[in-house]
Design an enzyme around this catalytic site. Structure first.
Site, PDB file in Angstrom:
ATOM      1  N   ASN A 166     -60.366 -35.375 -26.972  1.00 27.81           N
ATOM      2  CA  ASN A 166     -59.652 -34.746 -25.861  1.00 27.81           C
ATOM      3  C   ASN A 166     -58.506 -33.940 -26.446  1.00 27.81           C
ATOM      4  OD1 ASN A 166     -58.067 -34.343 -23.369  1.00 27.81           O
ATOM      5  ND2 ASN A 166     -59.533 -35.788 -22.510  1.00 27.81           N
ATOM      6  N   ARG A 225     -68.548 -22.157  -7.163  1.00 26.97           N
ATOM      7  CA  ARG A 225     -68.793 -22.813  -8.457  1.00 26.97           C
ATOM      8  C   ARG A 225     -70.190 -22.504  -8.964  1.00 26.97           C
ATOM      9  NH1 ARG A 225     -67.103 -28.686  -7.333  1.00 26.97           N
ATOM     10  NH2 ARG A 225     -67.633 -29.030  -9.521  1.00 26.97           N
ATOM     11  N   GLN A 246     -70.264 -36.806 -16.091  1.00 21.39           N
ATOM     12  CA  GLN A 246     -69.668 -36.706 -14.753  1.00 21.39           C
ATOM     13  C   GLN A 246     -69.812 -35.276 -14.246  1.00 21.39           C
ATOM     14  OE1 GLN A 246     -65.643 -38.984 -14.618  1.00 21.39           O
ATOM     15  NE2 GLN A 246     -65.962 -38.411 -16.753  1.00 21.39           N
ATOM     16  N   CYS A 285     -87.641 -28.077   7.161  1.00 22.47           N
ATOM     17  CA  CYS A 285     -87.507 -28.655   8.510  1.00 22.47           C
ATOM     18  C   CYS A 285     -86.402 -27.981   9.316  1.00 22.47           C
ATOM     19  CB  CYS A 285     -87.206 -30.163   8.409  1.00 22.47           C
ATOM     20  SG  CYS A 285     -85.492 -30.492   7.946  1.00 22.47           S
ATOM     21  N   GLY A 326     -63.734 -35.225 -23.249  1.00 21.73           N
ATOM     22  CA  GLY A 326     -63.296 -34.267 -22.234  1.00 21.73           C
ATOM     23  C   GLY A 326     -63.198 -34.840 -20.832  1.00 21.73           C
ATOM     24  N   THR A 327     -62.689 -36.074 -20.732  1.00 23.70           N
ATOM     25  CA  THR A 327     -62.492 -36.625 -19.387  1.00 23.70           C
ATOM     26  C   THR A 327     -61.113 -37.258 -19.295  1.00 23.70           C
ATOM     27  OG1 THR A 327     -63.333 -38.121 -17.672  1.00 23.70           O
ATOM     28  CG2 THR A 327     -63.608 -38.847 -19.954  1.00 23.70           C
ATOM     29  N   HIS A 331     -72.721 -37.708 -11.035  1.00 27.08           N
ATOM     30  CA  HIS A 331     -72.170 -37.098  -9.823  1.00 27.08           C
ATOM     31  C   HIS A 331     -73.032 -35.982  -9.256  1.00 27.08           C
ATOM     32  CE1 HIS A 331     -68.024 -38.542 -11.489  1.00 27.08           C
ATOM     33  NE2 HIS A 331     -68.675 -39.508 -10.869  1.00 27.08           N
ATOM     34  N   CYS A 359     -81.374 -32.158   1.950  1.00 30.34           N
ATOM     35  CA  CYS A 359     -81.461 -31.846   3.379  1.00 30.34           C
ATOM     36  C   CYS A 359     -81.026 -33.052   4.225  1.00 30.34           C
ATOM     37  CB  CYS A 359     -82.916 -31.472   3.734  1.00 30.34           C
ATOM     38  SG  CYS A 359     -83.123 -31.227   5.501  1.00 30.34           S
TER      39      CYS A 359
HETATM   40  C1  BV8 Z   1     -66.835 -44.446  -4.907  1.00 31.79           C
HETATM   41  C2  BV8 Z   1     -68.443 -34.324  -7.685  1.00 31.79           C
HETATM   42  C3  BV8 Z   1     -66.741 -45.788  -3.048  1.00 31.79           C
HETATM   43  C4  BV8 Z   1     -67.581 -33.448  -6.865  1.00 31.79           C
HETATM   44  C5  BV8 Z   1     -66.925 -35.989  -8.439  1.00 31.79           C
HETATM   45  C6  BV8 Z   1     -57.771 -45.175  -6.100  1.00 31.79           C
HETATM   46  C7  BV8 Z   1     -57.840 -45.712  -7.376  1.00 31.79           C
HETATM   47  C8  BV8 Z   1     -59.042 -45.748  -8.076  1.00 31.79           C
HETATM   48  C9  BV8 Z   1     -60.218 -45.251  -7.498  1.00 31.79           C
HETATM   49  C10 BV8 Z   1     -60.140 -44.712  -6.246  1.00 31.79           C
HETATM   50  C11 BV8 Z   1     -58.932 -44.662  -5.542  1.00 31.79           C
HETATM   51  N1  BV8 Z   1     -59.175 -44.069  -4.350  1.00 31.79           N
HETATM   52  C12 BV8 Z   1     -60.491 -43.756  -4.273  1.00 31.79           C
HETATM   53  C13 BV8 Z   1     -61.085 -44.158  -5.413  1.00 31.79           C
HETATM   54  C14 BV8 Z   1     -62.502 -44.011  -5.762  1.00 31.79           C
HETATM   55  C15 BV8 Z   1     -62.778 -42.574  -6.199  1.00 31.79           C
HETATM   56  C16 BV8 Z   1     -61.909 -42.199  -7.362  1.00 31.79           C
HETATM   57  O1  BV8 Z   1     -62.152 -42.627  -8.477  1.00 31.79           O
HETATM   58  N2  BV8 Z   1     -60.884 -41.376  -7.074  1.00 31.79           N
HETATM   59  C17 BV8 Z   1     -59.988 -40.937  -8.142  1.00 31.79           C
HETATM   60  C18 BV8 Z   1     -59.636 -39.458  -7.928  1.00 31.79           C
HETATM   61  C19 BV8 Z   1     -58.751 -41.816  -8.097  1.00 31.79           C
HETATM   62  N3  BV8 Z   1     -64.163 -42.578  -6.612  1.00 31.79           N
HETATM   63  C20 BV8 Z   1     -65.101 -42.289  -5.714  1.00 31.79           C
HETATM   64  O2  BV8 Z   1     -64.875 -41.963  -4.575  1.00 31.79           O
HETATM   65  C21 BV8 Z   1     -66.530 -42.482  -6.214  1.00 31.79           C
HETATM   66  N4  BV8 Z   1     -67.252 -43.236  -5.232  1.00 31.79           N
HETATM   67  O3  BV8 Z   1     -65.911 -45.015  -5.422  1.00 31.79           O
HETATM   68  O4  BV8 Z   1     -67.538 -44.960  -3.890  1.00 31.79           O
HETATM   69  C22 BV8 Z   1     -67.651 -46.793  -2.534  1.00 31.79           C
HETATM   70  C23 BV8 Z   1     -67.649 -48.073  -3.085  1.00 31.79           C
HETATM   71  C24 BV8 Z   1     -68.450 -49.022  -2.540  1.00 31.79           C
HETATM   72  C25 BV8 Z   1     -69.280 -48.685  -1.461  1.00 31.79           C
HETATM   73  C26 BV8 Z   1     -69.294 -47.387  -0.942  1.00 31.79           C
HETATM   74  C27 BV8 Z   1     -68.481 -46.423  -1.477  1.00 31.79           C
HETATM   75  C28 BV8 Z   1     -67.228 -41.132  -6.332  1.00 31.79           C
HETATM   76  C29 BV8 Z   1     -66.596 -40.372  -7.451  1.00 31.79           C
HETATM   77  C30 BV8 Z   1     -67.366 -39.086  -7.646  1.00 31.79           C
HETATM   78  C31 BV8 Z   1     -66.556 -37.957  -7.085  1.00 31.79           C
HETATM   79  N5  BV8 Z   1     -67.232 -36.716  -7.400  1.00 31.79           N
HETATM   80  N6  BV8 Z   1     -67.585 -34.885  -8.693  1.00 31.79           N
HETATM   81  C32 BV8 Z   1     -67.582 -32.099  -7.501  1.00 31.79           C
HETATM   82  O5  BV8 Z   1     -67.720 -32.020  -8.741  1.00 31.79           O
HETATM   83  O6  BV8 Z   1     -67.445 -31.148  -6.729  1.00 31.79           O
HETATM   84  S1  BV8 Z   1     -65.729 -36.474  -9.509  1.00 31.79           S
HETATM   85  C33 BV8 Z   1     -65.061 -35.134 -10.304  1.00 31.79           C
HETATM   86  O7  BV8 Z   1     -64.035 -35.662 -11.168  1.00 31.79           O
HETATM   87  C34 BV8 Z   1     -65.995 -34.398 -11.267  1.00 31.79           C
HETATM   88  O8  BV8 Z   1     -67.294 -34.923 -11.326  1.00 31.79           O
HETATM   89  C35 BV8 Z   1     -65.313 -34.611 -12.612  1.00 31.79           C
HETATM   90  O9  BV8 Z   1     -66.192 -34.638 -13.635  1.00 31.79           O
HETATM   91  C36 BV8 Z   1     -64.704 -35.916 -12.373  1.00 31.79           C
HETATM   92  C37 BV8 Z   1     -63.765 -36.487 -13.354  1.00 31.79           C
HETATM   93  O10 BV8 Z   1     -62.890 -35.512 -13.764  1.00 31.79           O
HETATM   94  P1  BV8 Z   1     -62.994 -35.112 -15.321  1.00 31.79           P
HETATM   95  O11 BV8 Z   1     -64.412 -34.787 -15.643  1.00 31.79           O
HETATM   96  O12 BV8 Z   1     -62.346 -36.163 -16.127  1.00 31.79           O
HETATM   97  O13 BV8 Z   1     -62.194 -33.773 -15.333  1.00 31.79           O
HETATM   98  P2  BV8 Z   1     -60.605 -33.621 -15.364  1.00 31.79           P
HETATM   99  O14 BV8 Z   1     -60.303 -32.218 -14.996  1.00 31.79           O
HETATM  100  O15 BV8 Z   1     -59.974 -34.739 -14.609  1.00 31.79           O
HETATM  101  O16 BV8 Z   1     -60.234 -33.865 -16.904  1.00 31.79           O
HETATM  102  C38 BV8 Z   1     -60.668 -32.924 -17.874  1.00 31.79           C
HETATM  103  C39 BV8 Z   1     -60.258 -33.518 -19.202  1.00 31.79           C
HETATM  104  O17 BV8 Z   1     -60.752 -32.662 -20.220  1.00 31.79           O
HETATM  105  C40 BV8 Z   1     -58.741 -33.583 -19.380  1.00 31.79           C
HETATM  106  O18 BV8 Z   1     -58.419 -34.845 -19.951  1.00 31.79           O
HETATM  107  C41 BV8 Z   1     -58.446 -32.472 -20.378  1.00 31.79           C
HETATM  108  O19 BV8 Z   1     -57.379 -32.815 -21.270  1.00 31.79           O
HETATM  109  C42 BV8 Z   1     -59.728 -32.417 -21.165  1.00 31.79           C
HETATM  110  N7  BV8 Z   1     -60.033 -31.116 -21.769  1.00 31.79           N
HETATM  111  C43 BV8 Z   1     -59.811 -29.881 -21.253  1.00 31.79           C
HETATM  112  N8  BV8 Z   1     -60.291 -28.957 -22.121  1.00 31.79           N
HETATM  113  C44 BV8 Z   1     -60.836 -29.631 -23.169  1.00 31.79           C
HETATM  114  C45 BV8 Z   1     -60.677 -31.006 -22.944  1.00 31.79           C
HETATM  115  N9  BV8 Z   1     -61.116 -31.942 -23.812  1.00 31.79           N
HETATM  116  C46 BV8 Z   1     -61.730 -31.510 -24.930  1.00 31.79           C
HETATM  117  N10 BV8 Z   1     -61.919 -30.205 -25.218  1.00 31.79           N
HETATM  118  C47 BV8 Z   1     -61.495 -29.249 -24.364  1.00 31.79           C
HETATM  119  N11 BV8 Z   1     -61.682 -27.955 -24.665  1.00 31.79           N
HETATM  120 ZN    ZN Z   2     -85.343 -30.647   5.627  1.00 32.85          ZN
END
Ligand code: BV8
Ligand code: ZN
Length: 249
Positions: A222, A76, A108, A157, A194-195, A126, A134
């Protein structure tokens, strides 16, 4: 949907709310970078090289196979070397220029394209693909986008490096999240661009804005219906690289 005259239905109404707004908050997701050539998450049905993204973007995945996870992130980072901000990014930079500190951009995305387009205040919920952290000394460093070793070590380190990215199951950076909650709570217009609004807690900024002080109007941009659509006062269906410049004109 764009009408026969090519104007996205509802654009006039959204532009009026924009002109009248006191404080604007914008929440962006992967869709805002799609027209720059950055793959979205669920567009690729959430898979990367056959791996579920939640598996490679998680602390367990990193513990299990750090080489695979670094392959995912290095791929990426390499993609980002080829991409540029698109007109949608530039439109959001223009909004910041016009509105100053009455404008807050929450993303995000981890691609840094908002900053590349000129936004100076970006709340990155994110993390960012350019930065590493590190596991030995905790140092966080911006390493640009140059290729990293398959298992990069800390020059300071010698400890193992991880991407400075929030993985699934990990907490968001405290201060950044607090600032995003405040911005959503106190804005009177929230643009959701776009989310798919399926990832939490980022997606909870939408109800936070709707029930904020003052309650915010929510405009979604969107291509399709999403989890945000039922919470939006207005959904503009079109590519953000076309709709945002029209809106900000
Ligand atoms: C936390 C870094 C816990 C990684 C990312 C069950 C139900 C609900 C929640 C959960 C569950 N099980 C687990 C959870 C929590 C989980 C979560 O939400 N999971 C989801 C999948 C269900 N969340 C977490 O784990 C978060 N942490 O909850 O901590 C906790 C709590 C207490 C104490 C300790 C711990 C952490 C979430 C962060 C994860 N990391 N990114 C990486 O990038 O490598 S999230 C990842 O998804 C990206 O950051 C991305 O941005 C994000 C969201 O996706 P979108 O940005 O919306 O992208 P997507 O492809 O989905 O959609 C694109 C949209 O654009 C579409 O709608 C499309 O139509 C539109 N589009 C396309 N082209 C266009 C457009 N729109 C306009 N114009 C265009 N041209
Ligand atoms: Zn270090």
């Amino acid at each position: 949907m764009t009408t026969s005259t090519g104007i996205v239905a509802g654009l006039e109404q959204a532009a009026q709310w924009l002109r009248q707004a006191e404080r604007i908050c914008v929440l962006t997701g992967a869709g805002v970078s799609a027209e720059s050539g950055v793959p979205t998450f669920r567009g690729s049905d959430g898979l990367w090289e056959g791996h579920r993204i939640e598996d490679v973007a998680s602390p367990e995945g990193f513990r299990r196979n750090p080489t695979l996870v670094w392959q995912f992130y290095n791929a990426r980072r390499a993609n980002l070397r080829q991409v540029q901000p698109n007109p949608g990014h530039y439109a959001l930079a223009e909004l910041e220029r016009r509105w100053g500190d009455r404008f807050t951009l929450v993303t995000q995305n981890v691609d840094g394209l908002h900053q590349a387009a000129g936004n100076r205040q970006v709340l990155e919920l994110h993390g960012n693909l350019r930065r590493t952290r590190c596991l030995g000394c905790g140092e966080v460093r911006d390493r640009g986008l140059e290729p990293l070793d398959p298992l990069p070590r800390c020059p300071r380190c010698g400890g193992p490096l991880r991407p400075d990215i929030v993985w699934f199951g990990e907490m968001l950076p405290e201060e950044t999240w607090e600032a995003a909650v405040w911005a959503a709570h106190s804005c009177d217009l929230l643009l959701v661009v776009g989310t798919s609004a399926v990832v939490y807690p980022a997606a909870s900024l939408i109800p936070i804005a709707r029930r904020g002080q003052p309650p915010a109007k929510v405009v979604e941009i969107n291509l399709t219906r999403t989890e945000a659509t039922p919470q939006a006062d207005l959904s503009l269906h079109g590519p953000s690289g076309v709709v945002l410049p029209e809106l900000v004109r």
